[in-house]
Scaffold this motif. Structure first.
Motif, PDB file in Angstrom:
ATOM      1  N   ASP A 118       0.842  -1.205   0.000  1.00  0.00           N
ATOM      2  CA  ASP A 118       0.000   0.000   0.000  1.00  0.00           C
ATOM      3  C   ASP A 118       0.874   1.251   0.000  1.00  0.00           C
ATOM      4  O   ASP A 118       2.068   1.199   0.294  1.00  0.00           O
ATOM      5  N   PHE A 119       0.234   2.356  -0.352  1.00  0.00           N
ATOM      6  CA  PHE A 119       0.920   3.654  -0.289  1.00  0.00           C
ATOM      7  C   PHE A 119      -0.089   4.719   0.133  1.00  0.00           C
ATOM      8  O   PHE A 119      -1.303   4.576  -0.037  1.00  0.00           O
ATOM      9  N   GLU A 120       0.431   5.798   0.680  1.00  0.00           N
ATOM     10  CA  GLU A 120      -0.379   6.981   1.013  1.00  0.00           C
ATOM     11  C   GLU A 120       0.498   8.208   0.780  1.00  0.00           C
ATOM     12  O   GLU A 120       1.534   8.361   1.430  1.00  0.00           O
ATOM     13  N   THR A 121       0.094   9.015  -0.174  1.00  0.00           N
ATOM     14  CA  THR A 121       0.878  10.201  -0.510  1.00  0.00           C
ATOM     15  C   THR A 121       0.184  11.448   0.006  1.00  0.00           C
ATOM     16  O   THR A 121      -0.958  11.737  -0.355  1.00  0.00           O
ATOM     17  N   GLU A 122       0.891  12.141   0.877  1.00  0.00           N
ATOM     18  CA  GLU A 122       0.383  13.401   1.427  1.00  0.00           C
ATOM     19  C   GLU A 122       0.837  14.552   0.524  1.00  0.00           C
ATOM     20  O   GLU A 122       2.029  14.712   0.266  1.00  0.00           O
ATOM     21  N   MET A 123      -0.122  15.330   0.025  1.00  0.00           N
ATOM     22  CA  MET A 123       0.218  16.508  -0.792  1.00  0.00           C
ATOM     23  C   MET A 123       0.269  17.740   0.108  1.00  0.00           C
ATOM     24  O   MET A 123      -0.750  18.177   0.657  1.00  0.00           O
ATOM     25  N   GLN A 124       1.473  18.288   0.277  1.00  0.00           N
ATOM     26  CA  GLN A 124       1.613  19.527   1.042  1.00  0.00           C
ATOM     27  C   GLN A 124       0.881  20.662   0.329  1.00  0.00           C
ATOM     28  O   GLN A 124       0.188  21.446   0.938  1.00  0.00           O
ATOM     29  N   TYR A 125       1.051  20.688  -0.978  1.00  0.00           N
ATOM     30  CA  TYR A 125       0.295  21.635  -1.808  1.00  0.00           C
ATOM     31  C   TYR A 125       0.381  21.204  -3.267  1.00  0.00           C
ATOM     32  O   TYR A 125       1.305  20.503  -3.680  1.00  0.00           O
ATOM     33  N   SER A 126      -0.608  21.619  -4.036  1.00  0.00           N
ATOM     34  CA  SER A 126      -0.602  21.464  -5.495  1.00  0.00           C
ATOM     35  C   SER A 126      -1.099  22.795  -6.056  1.00  0.00           C
ATOM     36  O   SER A 126      -2.210  23.234  -5.735  1.00  0.00           O
ATOM     37  N   LEU A 157       2.683  22.670 -10.168  1.00  0.00           N
ATOM     38  CA  LEU A 157       3.765  22.091  -9.356  1.00  0.00           C
ATOM     39  C   LEU A 157       3.141  21.473  -8.111  1.00  0.00           C
ATOM     40  O   LEU A 157       2.292  22.086  -7.449  1.00  0.00           O
ATOM     41  N   VAL A 158       3.546  20.238  -7.773  1.00  0.00           N
ATOM     42  CA  VAL A 158       3.030  19.553  -6.597  1.00  0.00           C
ATOM     43  C   VAL A 158       4.198  19.186  -5.672  1.00  0.00           C
ATOM     44  O   VAL A 158       5.278  18.781  -6.117  1.00  0.00           O
ATOM     45  N   ALA A 159       3.973  19.399  -4.376  1.00  0.00           N
ATOM     46  CA  ALA A 159       4.940  18.985  -3.354  1.00  0.00           C
ATOM     47  C   ALA A 159       4.287  17.858  -2.534  1.00  0.00           C
ATOM     48  O   ALA A 159       3.204  18.049  -1.969  1.00  0.00           O
ATOM     49  N   TYR A 160       4.952  16.680  -2.451  1.00  0.00           N
ATOM     50  CA  TYR A 160       4.290  15.535  -1.840  1.00  0.00           C
ATOM     51  C   TYR A 160       5.283  14.674  -1.059  1.00  0.00           C
ATOM     52  O   TYR A 160       6.506  14.755  -1.265  1.00  0.00           O
ATOM     53  N   ASN A 161       4.714  13.835  -0.176  1.00  0.00           N
ATOM     54  CA  ASN A 161       5.492  12.911   0.631  1.00  0.00           C
ATOM     55  C   ASN A 161       4.860  11.521   0.500  1.00  0.00           C
ATOM     56  O   ASN A 161       3.806  11.253   1.085  1.00  0.00           O
ATOM     57  N   PRO A 162       5.459  10.608  -0.284  1.00  0.00           N
ATOM     58  CA  PRO A 162       4.897   9.266  -0.447  1.00  0.00           C
ATOM     59  C   PRO A 162       5.294   8.352   0.724  1.00  0.00           C
ATOM     60  O   PRO A 162       6.463   8.246   1.097  1.00  0.00           O
ATOM     61  N   VAL A 167       5.871   3.332   5.965  1.00  0.00           N
ATOM     62  CA  VAL A 167       7.190   3.916   6.216  1.00  0.00           C
ATOM     63  C   VAL A 167       7.214   5.355   5.714  1.00  0.00           C
ATOM     64  O   VAL A 167       7.035   5.615   4.527  1.00  0.00           O
ATOM     65  N   ASP A 168       7.423   6.306   6.629  1.00  0.00           N
ATOM     66  CA  ASP A 168       7.442   7.735   6.283  1.00  0.00           C
ATOM     67  C   ASP A 168       8.883   8.196   6.103  1.00  0.00           C
ATOM     68  O   ASP A 168       9.697   8.107   7.045  1.00  0.00           O
ATOM     69  N   ASN A 169       9.206   8.651   4.908  1.00  0.00           N
ATOM     70  CA  ASN A 169      10.566   9.109   4.612  1.00  0.00           C
ATOM     71  C   ASN A 169      10.674  10.631   4.630  1.00  0.00           C
ATOM     72  O   ASN A 169      11.571  11.204   4.015  1.00  0.00           O
ATOM     73  N   LYS A 170       9.739  11.286   5.283  1.00  0.00           N
ATOM     74  CA  LYS A 170       9.774  12.742   5.372  1.00  0.00           C
ATOM     75  C   LYS A 170      11.095  13.213   5.965  1.00  0.00           C
ATOM     76  O   LYS A 170      11.573  12.665   6.955  1.00  0.00           O
ATOM     77  N   GLY A 174      15.336  14.709  -1.696  1.00  0.00           N
ATOM     78  CA  GLY A 174      16.260  15.673  -2.278  1.00  0.00           C
ATOM     79  C   GLY A 174      17.642  15.122  -2.434  1.00  0.00           C
ATOM     80  O   GLY A 174      17.980  14.031  -1.929  1.00  0.00           O
ATOM     81  N   GLU A 175      18.496  15.879  -3.118  1.00  0.00           N
ATOM     82  CA  GLU A 175      19.870  15.424  -3.373  1.00  0.00           C
ATOM     83  C   GLU A 175      20.642  15.226  -2.082  1.00  0.00           C
ATOM     84  O   GLU A 175      21.485  14.337  -1.972  1.00  0.00           O
ATOM     85  N   ASP A 176      20.365  16.092  -1.092  1.00  0.00           N
ATOM     86  CA  ASP A 176      21.095  15.993   0.178  1.00  0.00           C
ATOM     87  C   ASP A 176      20.333  15.189   1.220  1.00  0.00           C
ATOM     88  O   ASP A 176      20.742  15.123   2.392  1.00  0.00           O
ATOM     89  N   LYS A 177      19.210  14.579   0.784  1.00  0.00           N
ATOM     90  CA  LYS A 177      18.407  13.744   1.669  1.00  0.00           C
ATOM     91  C   LYS A 177      17.977  14.491   2.936  1.00  0.00           C
ATOM     92  O   LYS A 177      17.950  13.941   4.037  1.00  0.00           O
ATOM     93  N   ASP A 178      17.581  15.774   2.760  1.00  0.00           N
ATOM     94  CA  ASP A 178      17.159  16.563   3.918  1.00  0.00           C
ATOM     95  C   ASP A 178      15.851  17.321   3.663  1.00  0.00           C
ATOM     96  O   ASP A 178      15.483  18.214   4.422  1.00  0.00           O
ATOM     97  N   LYS A 179      15.144  16.950   2.597  1.00  0.00           N
ATOM     98  CA  LYS A 179      13.914  17.647   2.258  1.00  0.00           C
ATOM     99  C   LYS A 179      12.704  16.848   2.727  1.00  0.00           C
ATOM    100  O   LYS A 179      12.704  15.612   2.713  1.00  0.00           O
ATOM    101  N   ASP A 180      11.653  17.578   3.139  1.00  0.00           N
ATOM    102  CA  ASP A 180      10.441  16.915   3.625  1.00  0.00           C
ATOM    103  C   ASP A 180       9.542  16.429   2.490  1.00  0.00           C
ATOM    104  O   ASP A 180       8.771  15.486   2.679  1.00  0.00           O
ATOM    105  N   PHE A 181       9.646  17.100   1.305  1.00  0.00           N
ATOM    106  CA  PHE A 181       8.730  16.781   0.220  1.00  0.00           C
ATOM    107  C   PHE A 181       9.464  16.701  -1.114  1.00  0.00           C
ATOM    108  O   PHE A 181      10.483  17.378  -1.327  1.00  0.00           O
ATOM    109  N   VAL A 182       8.917  15.896  -2.004  1.00  0.00           N
ATOM    110  CA  VAL A 182       9.372  15.839  -3.394  1.00  0.00           C
ATOM    111  C   VAL A 182       8.570  16.881  -4.180  1.00  0.00           C
ATOM    112  O   VAL A 182       7.355  17.015  -3.983  1.00  0.00           O
ATOM    113  N   LYS A 183       9.207  17.619  -5.057  1.00  0.00           N
ATOM    114  CA  LYS A 183       8.525  18.618  -5.874  1.00  0.00           C
ATOM    115  C   LYS A 183       8.658  18.244  -7.346  1.00  0.00           C
ATOM    116  O   LYS A 183       9.766  18.039  -7.847  1.00  0.00           O
ATOM    117  N   GLU A 184       7.518  18.126  -8.006  1.00  0.00           N
ATOM    118  CA  GLU A 184       7.521  17.781  -9.428  1.00  0.00           C
ATOM    119  C   GLU A 184       6.433  18.546 -10.162  1.00  0.00           C
ATOM    120  O   GLU A 184       5.408  18.935  -9.580  1.00  0.00           O
TER     121      GLU A 184
END
Length: 441
Positions: A118-126, A157-162, A167-170, A174-184
Motif C-alpha cells: 500500500d501507499f499513502e501520498t500526502e500533498m503539502q500543496y498542489s 507544481l506539486v509537493a508531496y510525501n509518499p 514507512v514515512d521518509n519525510k 532531495g539530493e542531500d536527503k534533507d527535504k520533507d517533500f518531493v517537488k515535481e
C-alpha cells in the motif's frame, strides 16, 4: 524530445496562446452604465471570481491507464481558485489544493518489489495555472445563460510525501536527503459544468486529471517509461467579485447582446434620422447641379435665367456683350492690346477682360485664327520662364474658348525670356515683358 518536455511545452503553449488571443481582441474599456454592450470591452463586466471546492482524490483516471497499485482508496481533497475572465469564452484560473492519495494491492503485482502492499501520498500543496474555455451552454439562445460547460488545461507544481507500507521518509528527500517533500511538475486537464445560482454565485462540478512528470508519486519506481498520475472529482462554489451594477462576464450571452443592440429603438430612430439627413443632402446637391437654360451656370448662381441656347454667358449666366462686326473687320485684325501679368503669375487680371471680350467677339462673328504669344521677364531660370510664358498664353486661350470661341481658332506659343520689349534690368522694363500678344495668322 522526451515525454516531460513535451507535456510542459503543450501546457505552456496552450495557456499562452489562448491568453494572448483573447487579450488582443478584448481591450479594457471603462463602463459607462450598468447596461452591457457586446463591443464595450471587459470593463463593463464583473470579470474576477474566487472559488472554494472539495472532492475525492484517486490514483486512477477515468480514461484508464496503468497503475502500480490496483485498488484506490477514497480520500478528501480541498482547494481554492482565483479566475480572471478575459472574454465570453476564455479565462485564466489559478488553483491551489491539498489532500492525500492512497491505494493498495490485493496481491503484489509482479512488477513491484516484494512486500509493497500500500501507499499513502500526502500533498503539502498542489498549485497550477489553467486556461478555462467555455465550450457550450444548454440555453445559448437565451439572453443570459444559466448552465455552462467548460474544459481546462494548464501547468502546475506539486509537493508531496509518499509513504509506502507505513514507512514515512519525510526529511529524507532531495539530493542531500534533507527535504520533507518531493517537488515535481504536472499537467492538469479537466472538464466540468457550472450552474448559475444567483448573479453572484455559481455551483460547479468538475473532474481534473493530473499527469505528473515523475514516477515516484506513489513511492514506487516501476522502472519503466510510465509516469504517475492522480485525479480530482470535485464540487464547489464560485463567487463573482466587483460592482453589483455590472453583469458577470461568465453568464452574458454575446449573441443575445448583439440582437439587443440591433433591436434597440433609440438606435433604429438614429438610423432613420440619418437616412433623412442623407436624403436632404442629396437633394441639395441635385439642386446645385440643376441648369434649366443649359448655359453652363447652375440655377443657384444664374442671374439671367432663360438665356437662349448658344448664347455665350459670363460666370453669372448673363450674355456677354457683343461687338458689331462693322466696328472691327476680322480680316483686318493683326493684333490687339497687350495683356500684362503679375510677377510669377499666369492669372488674368480683370483689366484685361474688355480687350479679350472684344477679340472674342471678332473671332466668333468673323472667323479666322489668332496666334497667342506668351512672354516672361528674365527672373528665374530659362526653363521655368518658358513654361510660365506658355501658361500665360494658355490662360488667354482658355478665356476665349469659355466665351464661345472655337478652340481650333486659337494657337498658343511660349517664348520665355525671348523678344523683350523693354530692359530686364529695371522693374519697369520687367513689368512690360510679362505679357501676352496676339497676331492674326
Amino acid at each position: 524530445m522526451n515525454y516531460s518536455t513535451l507535456k510542459k511545452g503543450v501546457a505552456v503553449s496552450f495557456v499562452a496562446l489562448m491568453g494572448a488571443t483573447t487579450l488582443a481582441n478584448a481591450q479594457e474599456t471603462p463602463a459607462t452604465s450598468s447596461s452591457a454592450k457586446v463591443f464595450g470591452g471587459r470593463g463593463q463586466y464583473r470579470s474576477w471570481s474566487i472559488g472554494v471546492n472539495g472532492g475525492v482524490l484517486s490514483p486512477f483516471l477515468a480514461i484508464g491507464g496503468t497503475n502500480d497499485f490496483n485498488r484506490a482508496d477514497v480520500n478528501l481533497g480541498y482547494g481554492l481558485s482565483l479566475r480572471k475572465q478575459l472574454g465570453h469564452a476564455f479565462g485564466l484560473e489559478g488553483n491551489i489544493f491539498r489532500g492525500k492519495v492512497s491505494g493498495t494491492n490485493k496481491q503484489v503485482a509482479g512488477a513491484l518489489p516484494a512486500g509493497i502492499k500500500d501507499f499513502e501520498t500526502e500533498m503539502q500543496y498542489s498549485i497550477d495555472l489553467r486556461g478555462v474555455v467555455n465550450v457550450a451552454t444548454v440555453d445559448f439562445l437565451r439572453r443570459e445563460n444559466s448552465v455552462n460547460f467548460f474544459v481546462t488545461a494548464g501547468y502546475g507544481l506539486v509537493a508531496y510525501n509518499p509513504i509506502v507500507n507505513g514507512v514515512d521518509n519525510k526529511g529524507k528527500f532531495g539530493e542531500d536527503k534533507d527535504k520533507d517533500f518531493v517537488k515535481e511538475a504536472y499537467i492538469p486537464v479537466g472538464a466540468g459544468v457550472k450552474f448559475k445560482v444567483s448573479d453572484r454565485v455559481s455551483f460547479n462540478l468538475g473532474y481534473t486529471m493530473h499527469f505528473i512528470d515523475g514516477d515516484n508519486f506513489d513511492g514506487v519506481y516501476a522502472k519503466a517509461t510510465t509516469k504517475d498520475k492522480f485525479s480530482y472529482g470535485y464540487a464547489g462554489l464560485e463567487f463573482s467579485l466587483g460592482s453589483k451594477s455590472k453583469p458577470n462576464l461568465d453568464w452574458v450571452n454575446p449573441l443575445a447582446l448583439m440582437y439587443d443592440e440591433l433591436k434597440d429603438p433609440s438606435l433604429r430612430q438614429e438610423v432613420e434620422a440619418l437616412k433623412v439627413r442623407v436624403s436632404s443632402v442629396e437633394k441639395s446637391v441635385e439642386d446645385l447641379k440643376k441648369d434649366s437654360d443649359g448655359d453652363g451656370v447652375s440655377d443657384q448662381f444664374d442671374k439671367c435665367a432663360g438665356t437662349p441656347a448658344g448664347v455665350a454667358v459670363d460666370g453669372s449666366g448673363c450674355p456677354l456683350p457683343k461687338v458689331e462686326v462693322a466696328v472691327v473687320d476680322a480680316s483686318n485684325v493683326t493684333g490687339f492690346e497687350r495683356i500684362q501679368f503679375e510677377f510669377n503669375s499666369s492669372v488674368l487680371k480683370t483689366d484685361s477682360y474688355p480687350t479679350l471680350d472684344k477679340l472674342s467677339s471678332v473671332l466668333r462673328d468673323g472667323g479666322g485664327k489668332v496666334t497667342v504669344n506668351g512672354y516672361a521677364s528674365s527672373e528665374g531660370t530659362a526653363a521655368y520662364n518658358l513654361k510660365l510664358s506658355k501658361d500665360r498664353a494658355n490662360s488667354v486661350k482658355t478665356y476665349l474658348v469659355n466665351s464661345g470661341v472655337n478652340a481650333k481658332q486659337v494657337i498658343t506659343k511660349g517664348h520665355g525670356e525671348a523678344n523683350p520689349i523693354a530692359s530686364n534690368d529695371t522693374e519697369e522694363g520687367r513689368i512690360q515683358n510679362r505679357r501676352v500678344e496676339s497676331a492674326r495668322d
